[in-house]
Design a protein around this motif. Structure first.
Motif, PDB file in Angstrom:
ATOM      1  N   PRO A   1       0.833  -1.204   0.000  1.00 17.11           N
ATOM      2  CA  PRO A   1       0.000   0.000   0.000  1.00 17.11           C
ATOM      3  C   PRO A   1       0.862   1.245   0.000  1.00 17.11           C
ATOM      4  O   PRO A   1       1.930   1.280   0.618  1.00 17.11           O
ATOM      5  N   GLN A   2       0.416   2.271  -0.749  1.00 20.75           N
ATOM      6  CA  GLN A   2       1.181   3.503  -0.862  1.00 20.75           C
ATOM      7  C   GLN A   2       1.159   4.255   0.461  1.00 20.75           C
ATOM      8  O   GLN A   2       0.116   4.428   1.076  1.00 20.75           O
ATOM      9  N   LYS A   3       2.334   4.657   0.899  1.00 22.03           N
ATOM     10  CA  LYS A   3       2.425   5.374   2.173  1.00 22.03           C
ATOM     11  C   LYS A   3       2.171   6.861   1.942  1.00 22.03           C
ATOM     12  O   LYS A   3       2.598   7.411   0.934  1.00 22.03           O
ATOM     13  N   PRO A   4       1.514   7.519   2.905  1.00 22.76           N
ATOM     14  CA  PRO A   4       1.319   8.961   2.762  1.00 22.76           C
ATOM     15  C   PRO A   4       2.646   9.686   2.893  1.00 22.76           C
ATOM     16  O   PRO A   4       3.598   9.174   3.504  1.00 22.76           O
ATOM     17  N   LEU A   5       2.722  10.872   2.299  1.00 17.22           N
ATOM     18  CA  LEU A   5       3.949  11.655   2.391  1.00 17.22           C
ATOM     19  C   LEU A   5       4.217  12.038   3.840  1.00 17.22           C
ATOM     20  O   LEU A   5       3.321  12.490   4.554  1.00 17.22           O
ATOM     21  N   ARG A   6       5.452  11.828   4.265  1.00 16.68           N
ATOM     22  CA  ARG A   6       5.829  12.231   5.617  1.00 16.68           C
ATOM     23  C   ARG A   6       5.963  13.741   5.666  1.00 16.68           C
ATOM     24  O   ARG A   6       6.077  14.418   4.645  1.00 16.68           O
ATOM     25  N   LYS A   7       5.984  14.266   6.899  1.00 19.67           N
ATOM     26  CA  LYS A   7       6.057  15.709   7.081  1.00 19.67           C
ATOM     27  C   LYS A   7       7.262  16.298   6.375  1.00 19.67           C
ATOM     28  O   LYS A   7       7.177  17.333   5.712  1.00 19.67           O
ATOM     29  N   GLY A   8       8.418  15.629   6.508  1.00 19.92           N
ATOM     30  CA  GLY A   8       9.612  16.143   5.861  1.00 19.92           C
ATOM     31  C   GLY A   8       9.495  16.177   4.355  1.00 19.92           C
ATOM     32  O   GLY A   8       9.980  17.104   3.700  1.00 19.92           O
ATOM     33  N   MET A   9       8.826  15.182   3.782  1.00 20.08           N
ATOM     34  CA  MET A   9       8.636  15.144   2.331  1.00 20.08           C
ATOM     35  C   MET A   9       7.696  16.248   1.881  1.00 20.08           C
ATOM     36  O   MET A   9       7.901  16.860   0.826  1.00 20.08           O
ATOM     37  N   LEU A  10       6.661  16.508   2.678  1.00 23.98           N
ATOM     38  CA  LEU A  10       5.741  17.590   2.348  1.00 23.98           C
ATOM     39  C   LEU A  10       6.447  18.935   2.379  1.00 23.98           C
ATOM     40  O   LEU A  10       6.229  19.801   1.517  1.00 23.98           O
ATOM     41  N   GLU A  11       7.306  19.117   3.377  1.00 23.69           N
ATOM     42  CA  GLU A  11       8.037  20.377   3.477  1.00 23.69           C
ATOM     43  C   GLU A  11       8.982  20.548   2.291  1.00 23.69           C
ATOM     44  O   GLU A  11       9.128  21.657   1.750  1.00 23.69           O
ATOM     45  N   LYS A  12       9.619  19.453   1.859  1.00 24.63           N
ATOM     46  CA  LYS A  12      10.488  19.542   0.692  1.00 24.63           C
ATOM     47  C   LYS A  12       9.688  19.862  -0.565  1.00 24.63           C
ATOM     48  O   LYS A  12      10.119  20.649  -1.412  1.00 24.63           O
ATOM     49  N   ARG A  13       8.512  19.258  -0.673  1.00 23.80           N
ATOM     50  CA  ARG A  13       7.674  19.522  -1.842  1.00 23.80           C
ATOM     51  C   ARG A  13       7.271  20.992  -1.890  1.00 23.80           C
ATOM     52  O   ARG A  13       7.291  21.617  -2.953  1.00 23.80           O
ATOM     53  N   ARG A  14       6.899  21.536  -0.745  1.00 22.44           N
ATOM     54  CA  ARG A  14       6.524  22.959  -0.694  1.00 22.44           C
ATOM     55  C   ARG A  14       7.719  23.838  -1.051  1.00 22.44           C
ATOM     56  O   ARG A  14       7.572  24.857  -1.747  1.00 22.44           O
ATOM     57  N   ALA A  15       8.893  23.473  -0.549  1.00 21.19           N
ATOM     58  CA  ALA A  15      10.089  24.255  -0.869  1.00 21.19           C
ATOM     59  C   ALA A  15      10.374  24.218  -2.371  1.00 21.19           C
ATOM     60  O   ALA A  15      10.749  25.231  -2.974  1.00 21.19           O
ATOM     61  N   ILE A  16      10.175  23.053  -2.983  1.00 23.44           N
ATOM     62  CA  ILE A  16      10.413  22.926  -4.423  1.00 23.44           C
ATOM     63  C   ILE A  16       9.430  23.773  -5.210  1.00 23.44           C
ATOM     64  O   ILE A  16       9.820  24.518  -6.122  1.00 23.44           O
ATOM     65  N   THR A  17       8.139  23.668  -4.892  1.00 20.61           N
ATOM     66  CA  THR A  17       7.149  24.439  -5.657  1.00 20.61           C
ATOM     67  C   THR A  17       7.343  25.938  -5.459  1.00 20.61           C
ATOM     68  O   THR A  17       7.177  26.721  -6.391  1.00 20.61           O
TER      69      THR A  17
END
Length: 228
Positions: free
Chosen positions: A15-31
């Motif tokens: 099952p696909q795991k939800p994005l962890r907090k650190g991954m979400l923060e990196k995604r926001r930084a990238i966008t």
């Protein structure tokens, strides 16, 4: 036998795991970094290396999240457009939900609406780049941007114009609600956009006020009732 925490689904895949907090923060930084670079350099000139430097991440992290530059541009433009559309619809709700004086309420709405460029500068910097680069951008991305951005806002305004028509505030019905919304946007927002190039060339407050007042006056000449 009971399965452990790595139990597989019925299709044999984990099952696909939800994005962890650190991954979400990196995604926001990238966008956020990509929005800055795309707004400054445009789509064609912007590089993944420059975006990675702006975001403070590795290029591999960007590829892992978005696949390639087109995927990143799509995410940045559409997420930003959805956010601005939501803010615009909130403006319509706030100013048109309970109209007392149609001219004054339309003026107040118009002033706030033309201020969207200043309220969302990074988004409109990207939008400005679409104009000269339109032919080099992915056509499906532009179509989706139109759908979730400008068209969605236009449809929302048309619904409010129809409601104001039902209340007798303006001479609008189902046959001309979309046209009224388009005319209001062109006369008010279009005037400021043309003069300021989506906020790239700052206008004096008095200039903006003149454009807004002229736009509302012309709109009410076209769609006003005898009382307005």
């Amino acid at each position: 036998m009971a399965s452990g925490p790595e139990q597989q689904g019925s299709d044999g895949q984990k099952p696909q795991k939800p994005l962890r907090k650190g991954m979400l923060e990196k995604r926001r930084a990238i966008t956020s970094g990509a929005r800055t670079v795309f707004g400054r350099e445009g789509y064609t000139r912007a590089s993944i290396d420059a975006i990675a430097a702006e975001a403070g991440v590795s290029t591999r992290t960007i590829y892992n999240h978005f696949g390639d530059k087109e995927g990143l541009f799509r995410a940045v433009l559409l997420e930003s457009a959805e956010s601005v559309t939501a803010a615009t619809e909130a403006l319509f709700e706030r100013h048109l939900r309970k109209v007392r004086d149609i001219e004054e309420d339309l003026l107040d709405l118009a002033r706030d609406w033309v201020g969207q460029s200043a309220a969302h500068p990074a988004h409109f910097s990207v939008v400005r780049q679409i104009i000269p680069e339109g032919g080099r951008l992915p056509s499906d991305v532009l179509e989706e941007w139109q759908r979730v951005g400008p068209r969605a806002s236009q449809e929302a305004l048309a619904r409010w114009m129809l409601e104001l028509g039902r209340q007798g505030k303006i001479a609008v019905d189902e046959s001309n609600a979309r046209k009224a919304a388009r005319h209001f946007a062109l006369m008010v927002g279009g005037g400021v956009t043309a003069e300021s190039y989506f906020g790239a060339l700052p206008l004096e407050e008095a200039e903006v006020e003149e454009i807004v007042r002229d736009g509302v006056e012309i709109f009410l000449r076209l769609y006003g009732t005898q009382g307005s």
